[in-house]
Design an enzyme around this catalytic site. Structure first.
Site, PDB file in Angstrom:
ATOM      1  N   GLU A  95       0.971  -1.201  -0.064  1.00  0.00           N
ATOM      2  CA  GLU A  95      -0.018   0.108   0.050  1.00  0.00           C
ATOM      3  C   GLU A  95       0.962   1.323  -0.078  1.00  0.00           C
ATOM      4  OE1 GLU A  95      -2.832   1.634  -0.462  1.00  0.00           O
ATOM      5  OE2 GLU A  95      -4.058   1.175   0.727  1.00  0.00           O
ATOM      6  N   ASP A  99      -4.158   6.277   5.968  1.00  0.00           N
ATOM      7  CA  ASP A  99      -4.517   7.176   6.330  1.00  0.00           C
ATOM      8  C   ASP A  99      -5.420   6.924   7.528  1.00  0.00           C
ATOM      9  OD1 ASP A  99      -5.169  10.080   6.921  1.00  0.00           O
ATOM     10  OD2 ASP A  99      -6.005  10.288   4.803  1.00  0.00           O
ATOM     11  N   SER A 100      -6.987   7.137   7.099  1.00  0.00           N
ATOM     12  CA  SER A 100      -7.846   6.507   8.364  1.00  0.00           C
ATOM     13  C   SER A 100      -7.766   5.017   8.552  1.00  0.00           C
ATOM     14  CB  SER A 100      -9.252   6.869   7.761  1.00  0.00           C
ATOM     15  OG  SER A 100      -9.643   5.823   6.810  1.00  0.00           O
ATOM     16  N   GLY A 101      -7.237   4.414   7.645  1.00  0.00           N
ATOM     17  CA  GLY A 101      -6.885   2.949   7.727  1.00  0.00           C
ATOM     18  C   GLY A 101      -8.005   2.038   7.433  1.00  0.00           C
ATOM     19  N   LEU A 104      -6.998  -0.440   3.888  1.00  0.00           N
ATOM     20  CA  LEU A 104      -6.455  -1.437   4.240  1.00  0.00           C
ATOM     21  C   LEU A 104      -7.171  -2.376   5.222  1.00  0.00           C
ATOM     22  CD1 LEU A 104      -3.287  -2.355   3.886  1.00  0.00           C
ATOM     23  CD2 LEU A 104      -2.814  -1.068   5.820  1.00  0.00           C
ATOM     24  N   LYS A 127       0.571   7.439   7.980  1.00  0.00           N
ATOM     25  CA  LYS A 127       0.177   8.609   8.601  1.00  0.00           C
ATOM     26  C   LYS A 127      -0.963   8.838   9.617  1.00  0.00           C
ATOM     27  CE  LYS A 127      -2.334  12.025   6.396  1.00  0.00           C
ATOM     28  NZ  LYS A 127      -2.984  13.085   5.424  1.00  0.00           N
TER      29      LYS A 127
HETATM   30  C1  PRP Z   1      -5.481   6.151  -1.250  1.00  0.00           C
HETATM   31  C2  PRP Z   1      -4.351   5.474  -0.790  1.00  0.00           C
HETATM   32  C3  PRP Z   1      -4.745   4.249   0.052  1.00  0.00           C
HETATM   33  C4  PRP Z   1      -5.958   4.847   0.750  1.00  0.00           C
HETATM   34  C5  PRP Z   1      -5.707   5.471   2.216  1.00  0.00           C
HETATM   35  O1  PRP Z   1      -6.181   5.546  -2.107  1.00  0.00           O
HETATM   36  O2  PRP Z   1      -3.724   5.161  -1.846  1.00  0.00           O
HETATM   37  O3  PRP Z   1      -5.211   3.497  -0.668  1.00  0.00           O
HETATM   38  O4  PRP Z   1      -6.610   5.973   0.248  1.00  0.00           O
HETATM   39  O5  PRP Z   1      -6.788   5.945   2.961  1.00  0.00           O
HETATM   40  P1  PRP Z   1      -7.445   5.323   4.219  1.00  0.00           P
HETATM   41  O6  PRP Z   1      -6.320   4.843   5.016  1.00  0.00           O
HETATM   42  O7  PRP Z   1      -7.961   6.603   4.778  1.00  0.00           O
HETATM   43  O8  PRP Z   1      -8.486   4.210   3.687  1.00  0.00           O
HETATM   44  P2  PRP Z   1      -7.461   6.308  -3.193  1.00  0.00           P
HETATM   45  O9  PRP Z   1      -8.701   5.363  -2.843  1.00  0.00           O
HETATM   46  O10 PRP Z   1      -7.289   7.691  -3.074  1.00  0.00           O
HETATM   47  O11 PRP Z   1      -7.010   5.764  -4.703  1.00  0.00           O
HETATM   48  P3  PRP Z   1      -5.722   6.029  -5.270  1.00  0.00           P
HETATM   49  O12 PRP Z   1      -4.599   4.912  -4.676  1.00  0.00           O
HETATM   50  O13 PRP Z   1      -5.888   5.673  -6.769  1.00  0.00           O
HETATM   51  O14 PRP Z   1      -5.217   7.471  -5.116  1.00  0.00           O
END
Ligand code: PRP
Length: 171
Positions: A95, A99-101, A104, A127
């Protein structure tokens, strides 16, 4: 909008090489399946795999948590599932940023139901600012407290992914 360099390209590559070495050591004699979470992971995935000294299989998953703004929508949409069967396989989820998790956590839970032999998580950036869902990261590149990050695959509204460095977006 201005971008300020937070982690220069060379420092990213140096850290990615260290993680590749660690994974090669931990999985020596095995051939794990690396599952990249699209799209942000593309550069990290490529650099990580090319630094490995073990054979691996590669697959990708795409789940979307963000709309077109800077905050999470709080929901996960699975857009593309993996193609390889993961039952009884050693799996490492790759990954770009946690961020918020939520993303994942959803992916880990989904893959766990398919009974892999082992399941680990490798994230370039952990983060903490908006963590709402507890997730264990086995291999972590950098820990960043806060800020909206772009570059080296990370986007804001599909912009800035192409940047070589990881930057903080300033409005
Ligand atoms: C972003 C990033 C992670 C996720 C993290 O993906 O690449 O997969 O958000 O955020 P979270 O921990 O709050 O769930 P995004 O859905 O923006 O798609 P991308 O990878 O195409 O930018």
């Amino acid at each position: 909008m201005k971008q300020k360099v937070l982690i220069p390209h060379e420092k990213i590559l140096e850290r990615v090489r260290e993680i590749s070495r660690q994974i090669s050591e931990d999985y020596w004699g095995k051939d794990p399946i690396l599952i990249g979470v699209l799209n942000g992971v593309v550069f990290f995935f490529a650099d990580l795999v090319m630094g490995l000294s073990i054979p691996v299989r590669m697959d990708f998953i795409k789940a979307s948590s963000y709309g077109s703004g800077m905050t999470s929508s709080g929901q996960i949409k699975m857009i593309k599932d993996v193609d390889l069967p993961v039952k009884d396989q050693d799996v490492i989820i790759i990954e770009d940023i946690v961020d918020s998790g939520l993303t994942l956590k959803s992916i880990v839970e989904t893959l766990q139901t398919r009974e892999p032999a082992s399941l680990k998580v490798c994230a370039l950036i952990d983060k903490g600012e908006r963590r709402e869902h507890q997730v264990d990261i086995d291999y972590c590149g950098f820990t960043v407290e806060k800020g909206f990050l772009v570059g080296y695959g990370l986007d804001f509204d599909e912009k800035f992914r192409y940047l070589r460095d990881i930057c903080v977006l300033e409005s």
